[in-house]
Every structure is written in structure tokens, then in C-alpha cells.
Design a protein around this motif. Structure first.
Motif, mmCIF file in Angstrom:
data_model
loop_
_atom_site.group_PDB
_atom_site.id
_atom_site.type_symbol
_atom_site.label_atom_id
_atom_site.label_comp_id
_atom_site.label_asym_id
_atom_site.label_seq_id
_atom_site.Cartn_x
_atom_site.Cartn_y
_atom_site.Cartn_z
ATOM 1 N N LEU A 16 -2.901 3.770 7.056
ATOM 2 C CA LEU A 16 -1.933 2.721 6.722
ATOM 3 C C LEU A 16 -2.039 2.363 5.251
ATOM 4 O O LEU A 16 -1.500 1.370 4.788
ATOM 5 N N SER A 17 -2.794 3.176 4.500
ATOM 6 C CA SER A 17 -2.817 3.049 3.049
ATOM 7 C C SER A 17 -2.904 4.459 2.488
ATOM 8 O O SER A 17 -3.236 5.395 3.205
ATOM 9 N N GLY A 18 -2.613 4.592 1.194
ATOM 10 C CA GLY A 18 -2.667 5.905 0.570
ATOM 11 C C GLY A 18 -1.398 6.706 0.778
ATOM 12 O O GLY A 18 -0.399 6.206 1.277
ATOM 13 N N ALA A 19 -1.492 8.002 0.415
ATOM 14 C CA ALA A 19 -0.302 8.844 0.384
ATOM 15 C C ALA A 19 0.377 8.965 1.747
ATOM 16 O O ALA A 19 1.586 9.080 1.843
ATOM 17 N N LYS A 41 0.811 -1.215 0.000
ATOM 18 C CA LYS A 41 0.000 0.000 0.000
ATOM 19 C C LYS A 41 0.846 1.267 0.000
ATOM 20 O O LYS A 41 0.341 2.350 -0.229
ATOM 21 N N LEU A 42 2.115 1.117 0.310
ATOM 22 C CA LEU A 42 2.965 2.306 0.383
ATOM 23 C C LEU A 42 3.428 2.721 -1.009
ATOM 24 O O LEU A 42 3.536 1.893 -1.893
ATOM 25 N N PRO A 43 3.717 4.015 -1.181
ATOM 26 C CA PRO A 43 4.316 4.450 -2.446
ATOM 27 C C PRO A 43 5.651 3.738 -2.639
ATOM 28 O O PRO A 43 6.383 3.513 -1.679
ATOM 29 N N THR A 76 15.886 13.512 2.315
ATOM 30 C CA THR A 76 16.482 13.188 1.019
ATOM 31 C C THR A 76 16.383 14.385 0.074
ATOM 32 O O THR A 76 17.358 14.753 -0.590
ATOM 33 N N GLN A 101 1.891 5.128 -6.484
ATOM 34 C CA GLN A 101 1.178 4.554 -5.341
ATOM 35 C C GLN A 101 -0.192 4.042 -5.793
ATOM 36 O O GLN A 101 -0.679 4.432 -6.855
ATOM 37 N N THR A 141 0.280 15.687 -6.165
ATOM 38 C CA THR A 141 1.441 14.852 -6.439
ATOM 39 C C THR A 141 2.555 15.689 -7.053
ATOM 40 O O THR A 141 3.671 15.240 -7.175
ATOM 41 N N LYS A 159 10.615 18.125 -2.502
ATOM 42 C CA LYS A 159 11.109 17.502 -3.731
ATOM 43 C C LYS A 159 10.975 18.486 -4.906
ATOM 44 O O LYS A 159 11.913 18.669 -5.683
ATOM 45 N N GLU A 207 2.730 3.828 9.013
ATOM 46 C CA GLU A 207 3.521 2.597 9.164
ATOM 47 C C GLU A 207 4.672 2.791 10.162
ATOM 48 O O GLU A 207 4.969 1.913 10.964
ATOM 49 N N VAL A 212 4.064 10.472 -7.959
ATOM 50 C CA VAL A 212 4.270 9.448 -6.942
ATOM 51 C C VAL A 212 3.632 8.149 -7.412
ATOM 52 O O VAL A 212 2.483 8.155 -7.826
ATOM 53 N N ALA A 215 0.459 6.746 4.136
ATOM 54 C CA ALA A 215 0.757 5.461 4.761
ATOM 55 C C ALA A 215 2.166 5.353 5.358
ATOM 56 O O ALA A 215 2.329 4.773 6.427
ATOM 57 N N PRO A 216 3.195 5.914 4.712
ATOM 58 C CA PRO A 216 4.536 5.769 5.306
ATOM 59 C C PRO A 216 4.605 6.346 6.722
ATOM 60 O O PRO A 216 5.325 5.828 7.577
ATOM 61 N N SER A 234 -3.113 4.736 -5.130
ATOM 62 C CA SER A 234 -4.232 5.664 -5.323
ATOM 63 C C SER A 234 -4.040 6.534 -6.567
ATOM 64 O O SER A 234 -4.862 7.391 -6.850
ATOM 65 N N ASP A 243 -6.443 0.686 9.905
ATOM 66 C CA ASP A 243 -6.228 1.696 8.869
ATOM 67 C C ASP A 243 -7.464 2.591 8.782
ATOM 68 O O ASP A 243 -8.552 2.111 8.505
ATOM 69 N N LEU A 266 6.898 16.036 -0.832
ATOM 70 C CA LEU A 266 6.769 16.428 -2.237
ATOM 71 C C LEU A 266 7.017 17.921 -2.428
ATOM 72 O O LEU A 266 7.522 18.344 -3.463
#
Lengths: 316, 416
Positions: free
Chosen positions: B37-40, A115-117, B271, A215, B217, B248, B46, A213, B42-43, A217, B76, B245
Motif C-alpha cells: 500500500l506504499s511504493g511503486a 503514498k501513491l505515485p 492509457t 513517487q 522507472t 509507457k 489500493e 515516476v 501501491a496503486p 520512493s 501494508d 511503465l
């Protein structure tokens, strides 16, 4: 101000061309088969994930060619063993089929890649600023995306207008029965167009994946806007889809750059800005904030005033 | 719609409540973790799970709470208030009476509302909501609840600290605000406007942007706008994918400005910062960083990183939260929220840096020293880098607890 205009134009054209890569396939499929392919954006997502996986195993440049072909094959298979079987029950089952397919693809992607990107990086060769303007750099990868999509547009245009297969496709768009009567294998044309359209969406995914991204979605985010492009441009009209894609790309990007609200407009013509009452917030909302809604407003308006779309010739 | 929905849920809650009565008492203390815990985003969720699991392992290794072991349940909520309520109900049905949720003030507001109602309707089966990250100031002001405790400094406290620091930085002249368009982002924007005006009236606010939460995004258009505004400093409360983002896109455009952020330390942030070469220009405001030199902190960070591929301990507050929870349970000799909540209120606690902290009884807001740190290439006194970039957080300023003490408008109703 000039720099904002230049960069907004670049970003807008890029987003528009990306939309066009997706919309071109969708509009052809739509007008040929009379089916809105709800799973089209899912092929875009598949492209991004295939691209990611192949560039992990081998190389981005291999992925650039192989991933779209893989997605195209998946698309052709879906048409051959899925849609064609459902076709005999009419359009509504076909529509429901693609609707369900979108969910199946999303779930499968989640099962395989999580589920993670995923960490889909820009290839090293293109990881540098292409040029610098007013102290702002523009990444080379974005220029590459732009070039690829323009190239695809030109190829598509040539194939559809100058080649024999293009003639058949164009004929099948407007007179599918007549084309079949002339002895062409229309189901095969359908399968090819579906596969090719999916492949284009896949290509869009491969090049958009690193810049945006990758992912699960990502299909959801782009799906609705695609339908706007296709309907706004006119069913089956490639040039319509092209204009609509660019328009929406530019409108969305420029909307972000504009800070004016209705309230500002009122003040500028000498009227008082309403500051109280239930709807007082409405006057403060800037164009930047309503930007994401503008394409859907355009969809509603075009359906009311010109149901065939900008360049479309038939309603269905 | 929402009324009917709630009624439906209540009916469901009542139905399940009855069936739960028939079950035997659970041997474990269940802690329900609810976050995206899902989607953009989620990291972020998690990594939160890893923090809580780590803490629970520690607590269990030290003997657990009142002879029972803790167990983590994860749900989630897809960053949605509706899904949060459903997840909370599921967690309660599974036997959890301690719920924790951090990300998204929309979800947190729904949670507070849900917990209040649940506790009103189910006397004797109260649950408590421990908030580790949702920082909308309202939760410990006009929306404060007896059943809600917050360990992260709320948005106004952070902005107070940040603007106190900005006051000492005369180089800052033009500020651009960019925030997520929901209650938290709006709170950041409002506080930034007010506090900058009060402390640095000479600063010009050249942009005040709100963008949709977790939907964007590509921030390139926003970066072009920031660049055009001539800003030398960006203040943002963005978190998760929205900060990663943003940075980025900033890296891609080579935008050289100061970033004063709440959450630049999240996944992907460091990063991008390194990629842009924004040395000593990206600041974050947190309750702690990896490079605070105490023996205990270094040992903690080292151990966690060893277990999690060098991912850092992002949330010192999770340690505070879980440690204090275990302490409250043990002191109260009960794992029943109705009993141990009283121990949490006003609890004093020494954190991993050896500093005094406390949970204010008035509004259930946690107070502690707040740190401003900058991302910079590793130097001698720094031990840990972020995301294997060779860059780490270096302390810039400490705002002592006493200066973070913002008043509250909370009038807490203690349940009878």
C-alpha cells in the motif's frame, strides 16, 4: 545493432546528465562543508513534487522556473537554521542531521501527496516524438531534458571558472580557512552553495518527474547512485562528477543491452561451461542482470586503487 | 540471521498469544488484507482494498456470516516478505483468522510458510490464507499447503491457455520474453520457453529478459533492445508499475508489436496502449473482463464503477473468493478456519458469468474458464472502457475450464 547503440547512447547520456544535475550540487556541498548530504536526493524528490503541484495549479513552464527556486530556498533554510547550528558539534552530527532530514522529507511528502505515485504529465507542448530513427521514435520531452541539463552544465562551468563568485567557491573548496582569512563570509558562501545545489537537484526533479515516476520512493532509488558518482568523480571536482555521471549513465544503459554471461565467455574461448555444482547459476547470469551492481563495484575499486577519485585532488 | 529472526518472532507470537486469551470474543469476523500500500506497487494494492471492501459490504448487506458481520483490516507489506510476516502477526493479534494477500509471490511464499508454522504451534487458533493473485505454480504444487487456497489461475495455467491461442496465430514468428526477476517472472519465462517449443517449434525466441522487480522507472533501454531484436511479439508477466511503465516506454518509442500480457489491465496500462495506438495488439489473459455480456456482470460492473470514479472491477476472482468464503462459513455454521476449510475444499461455484467453477481439493487451486481479450476502441457490443480512454477489453478467445486442467504434484498433508 547500430540502432541499439544509438538509442542506448541517447538514453545513457540522458540518464548521465540527470545524475550530473544532482551530483554537481552534491559534490560542491560535500567538498566545501565536508559533509555527505544524505538528503540531497530528497531535494530532487521535492523538486518533482513542487513541479507537479505548480503545474497542477498553474502551468509546467511556470513550475520549471519556480519549483527549483522554492527547493533552493528550502535548501538554504536547511543550511542556515539546521546545518549551521549543528556544525559546531562536528561532522558526525551534521551527517546524522542530513540522514534524518531525508526521512523527514520523505514522510512529509507522503503526508501531503500520499503514498501513491502522482499523475505528473509531460506538458502538451512537448508531448510529441522529436525524431524517428530506424522506426523508433524519440520523445521530444527527453530531448528537452537533455538540452536543459547540457545548458545547466555550461552555465555552471562558466560561473565557476569565469566569475568572481566562482573563484571564491573554488578557493573555498581547497582552502576554506584562507578564504575566511581574506575576509569573505564563508558561512554565507556555504548557504548559497547549499541552496544553489539543492535548487539544481530540484530542477532535475522537475524535469525528471514526468518522464520517470513521481513517487515517495524516488529519492531512495537515486540516492545511493549519487554517492557513487561523487566519490568516483572525485570530491569537489565538477569535471570529475561530469565524467562519472556520464560513465555510470552509459554503463547502466549499455549493460541492459548486453546479453552475454561468463558462461558464454568461457564457451567462446573453447572451455566448457560449468553446468553443475553450487555456483553453476553464476555462470548463466548475464551482464544485463548484474548491470545495477556495476556502479557499486566501480565505487569499491576506485576507493581501493585511487581514493581521491578520478579527478579529485584531496581526500576527506 | 533469518533463523534468529524467526525464533524472535515466535517468542513474540507466543507472548502475544497469551495476552490475547484474556480478551473477550470479538463480535466481528475480521478479514486481514495484506498487500503493498506504499511504493511503486501501491496503486495495485489500493485498488485491491476497494474490491474487498465492496465484497464485504455486499456480504454484510446480505446478512453476514453466521449472524456476524465481516470487517476488513488492511496492512501494508511494502511488497516485502519480512514485512508480510510482521503484518500477518499483527493481523492475527488483532483477531483476524482469515488472511488474504495477492501481490508478489515472494510475499506469498513467506505467508504460506508463516501460516503453516503458526497453525502447527497454535492448535485451536488456526488461520487460513486466501490467495487472490500470487501465481507462482509452486504454491499448489510442491509447496502446497492445507491452509492455502488460490483463486487466480497460476502462471502455468495461464501460459497453457496463452500458448494454445498462439498456436492458432501463424503471424507470430519472433517472440521476446521480458519478466520480473523473482520466482513468478522466472516461472513465466520457463513455462513460455517450454510450451512454445512444444506447441510452436517454428517460433524463434529472440530475447529472454529478466529485470529487477518494481525498481525500474525507465524502460526505454529495454524497449530499444526489443526493437533491435526484431521481435513481432512480446510475452510478459509484468504487473503493476512494471507493465504500465513498459507500455509507457513502448508508447514513447512507438514500438509496434503484439503484447501478450498477464496484467496489462492494471493502473496506467490502458492509457499507454491507447497512446501508442496499439489497437488489437495488446492482449491480456484473465478470468474475466468487464465486457462479458451477462446481466449480472454488467450490473455489477456498473455499480462498482459508479462508486469508484469509473475504475473497473479488475478482479472477478475477489468476488469468487469472498463469495465462496461466506458460503463455506455459512454451510459449516462456523467462522473457525479449522471447520470451514473443509467446505472450501472441492467447493463447486457458479461465477458471475453463469459458468461452473470449482476449487480442486487436491491442491486448493481454483479452476474456471480463462479469457484472452484485446484492448481496442469501443464498439457496439462493448459497454465499458478502461481509464476513460474510450478503449475497452474485447473478447478474443475463451479457453474452457477443461483445457486449463493442468496436473499437480501436490501431496497435501491434512493436519490431524
Amino acid at each position: 545493432m547500430l540502432e541499439l547503440v544509438i538509442f542506448s547512447t541517447l538514453n545513457g547520456v540522458l540518464y548521465g546528465m540527470l545524475l550530473f544535475l544532482l551530483a554537481s550540487g552534491l559534490t560542491l556541498i560535500f567538498s566545501m562543508m565536508g559533509v555527505l548530504n544524505f538528503a540531497h536526493a530528497s531535494f530532487y524528490m521535492l523538486g518533482a513534487y513542487f513541479g507537479f503541484q505548480i503545474s497542477q495549479w498553474l502551468d509546467f513552464w511556470v513550475a520549471l522556473f519556480v519549483a527549483p527556486v522554492c527547493v533552493g530556498l528550502v535548501g538554504a533554510a536547511v543550511e542556515r537554521w539546521g546545518l549551521r547550528t549543528v556544525h559546531k558539534w562536528g561532522h558526525v552530527p551534521e551527517l546524522l542531521f542530513t540522514f534524518g532530514l531525508a526521512f523527514v522529507i520523505e514522510e512529509m511528502v507522503q503526508m501531503i501527496w500520499g503514498k501513491l505515485p502522482v499523475d505528473y504529465r509531460v506538458p502538451k507542448l512537448l508531448d510529441f516524438p522529436a525524431f524517428e530513427l530506424f522506426g523508433t521514435t524519440y520523445p521530444a520531452f527527453r530531448m528537452f531534458m537533455l538540452l536543459i541539463s547540457v545548458a545547466i552544465f555550461l552555465v555552471l562551468l562558466l560561473v565557476l571558472t569565469r566569475s568572481r563568485i566562482g573563484l571564491i567557491i573554488q578557493a573555498a573548496l581547497t582552502h576554506p580557512n584562507m578564504v575566511a582569512m581574506l575576509g569573505h563570509n564563508v558561512p554565507k558562501v556555504f548557504m548559497m552553495v547549499f541552496g544553489f545545489g539543492s535548487g539544481l537537484a530540484g530542477l532535475a526533479g522537475v524535469i525528471a518527474g514526468p518522464a520517470l515516476v513521481t513517487q515517495p520512493s524516488m529519492a531512495h532509488v537515486l540516492g545511493p547512485i549519487l554517492f557513487v558518482v561523487v566519490v568516483f568523480g572525485g570530491l569537489g571536482s565538477l569535471s570529475g562528477a561530469f565524467i562519472a555521471s556520464l560513465m555510470i549513465g552509459l554503463i547502466q544503459t549499455f549493460a541492459i543491452a548486453i546479453n552475454y554471461s561468463i558462461g558464454d565467455l568461457l564457451t567462446s574461448v573453447g572451455m566448457a561451461r560449468p553446468v553443475q555444482g553450487m555456483l553453476s547459476d553464476l555462470w548463466q547470469v548475464t551482464v544485463a542482470q548484474v548491470g545495477p551492481v556495476v556502479p557499486y563495484l566501480m565505487l569499491v575499486l576506485i576507493l581501493i586503487f585511487r581514493p581521491t577519485g578520478l579527478m579529485g585532488t584531496r581526500e576527506s | 540471521m533469518s533463523h534468529g529472526y524467526r525464533t524472535g518472532l515466535t517468542a513474540l507470537a507466543l507472548g502475544l498469544g497469551v495476552s490475547a486469551l484474556a480478551l473477550p470474543a470479538m463480535a466481528q469476523v475480521k478479514i486481514a488484507f495484506i498487500d503493498p500500500l506504499s511504493g511503486a506497487m501501491a496503486p495495485i494494492g489500493e485498488h485491491g482494498v476497494k474490491h474487498f471492501q465492496y465484497m464485504i459490504d455486499k456480504i454484510n448487506a446480505a446478512g453476514g456470516v453466521n449472524g456476524q458481520k465481516m470487517e476488513l483490516l488492511t496492512y501494508d507489506n511494502k511488497l516485502s516478505p519480512q514485512e508480510t510476516v510482521i503484518a500477518a502477526q499483527k493481523a492475527i493479534d488483532a483477531g483476524a483468522r482469515v488472511l488474504t494477500l495477492g501481490n508478489g509471490s515472494g510475499a506469498a511464499a513467506a505467508m504460506i510458510d508463516f501460516v503453516n508454522k503458526h497453525n502447527d504451534r497454535n492448535p485451536g487458533k488456526e488461520v487460513v490464507y486466501l490467495n487472490y493473485a500470487a501465481v507462482d505454480p509452486a504454491f499448489t504444487n510442491d509447496k502446497c499447503s492445507y491452509w492455502h487456497f488460490r483463486w487466480d489461475a497460476h502462471s502455468d495455467i495461464k501460459m497453457q491457455a496463452l500458448t494454445s491461442y498462439i498456436k492458432t496465430q501463424p503471424g507470430i514468428k519472433k517472440v521476446y520474453l521480458i519478466n520480473q526477476d523473482y520466482s513468478f517472472g522466472q516461472a513465466v519465462r520457463k513455462a513460455a520457453n517450454e510450451m512454445l517449443k512444444a506447441k510452436r517449434p517454428d517460433i524463434q525466441i529472440v530475447g529472454d529478459e529478466l529485470h529487477p522487480l518494481a525498481k525500474i522507472t525507465d524502460f526505454a533501454p529495454y524497449i530499444a533492445k526489443i526493437k533491435a531484436s526484431g521481435a513481432d511479439t512480446v510475452i510478459t508477466g509484468n504487473w503493476g508499475s512494471d507493465i504500465a511503465l513498459l507500455l509507457k516506454a513502448s508508447a514513447d518509442a512507438g514500438l509496434q508489436v503484439n503484447y501478450y500480457t498477464y496484467y496489462a489491465g492494471g493502473a496506467g496500462g490502458p492509457t499507454s496502449v491507447k497512446q501508442t495506438g496499439l489497437k488489437d495488439k495488446v492482449f491480456q489473459i484473465t478470468e474475466g473482463i468487464a465486457n462479458i455480456n451477462t446481466k449480472e456482470n454488467f450490473a455489477w460492473e456498473e455499480d462498482f464503477r459508479k462508486k469508484h470514479q469509473n475504475h473497473g472491477w479488475w478482479y472477478p476472482r475477489v468476488r469468487n473468493e469472498m463469495d465462496m468464503l461466506a458460503k463455506a462459513m455459512n454451510e459449516a455454521k462456523s467462522n473457525d478456519p479449522k471447520v470451514f476449510v473443509e467446505k472450501l475444499r472441492g467447493m463447486k461455484y457458479k461465477n458471475i458469468y453463469g459458468k461452473d467453477t470449482y476449487m480442486r481439493a487436491e491442491d486448493h487451486q481454483f479452476f474456471q474458464d480463462i479469457y484472452i481479450s484485446a484492448l481496442t476502441p469501443m464498439t457496439g457490443d462493448m459497454k465499458f472502457d478502461e481509464e476513460n480512454t474510450g478503449w475497452g477489453w474485447k473478447m478474443t478467445a475463451t479457453i474452457p475450464m477443461a483445457e486449463t486442467d493442468v496436473p499437480t504434484s501436490c501431496k497435501m498433508a491434512k493436519p490431524s
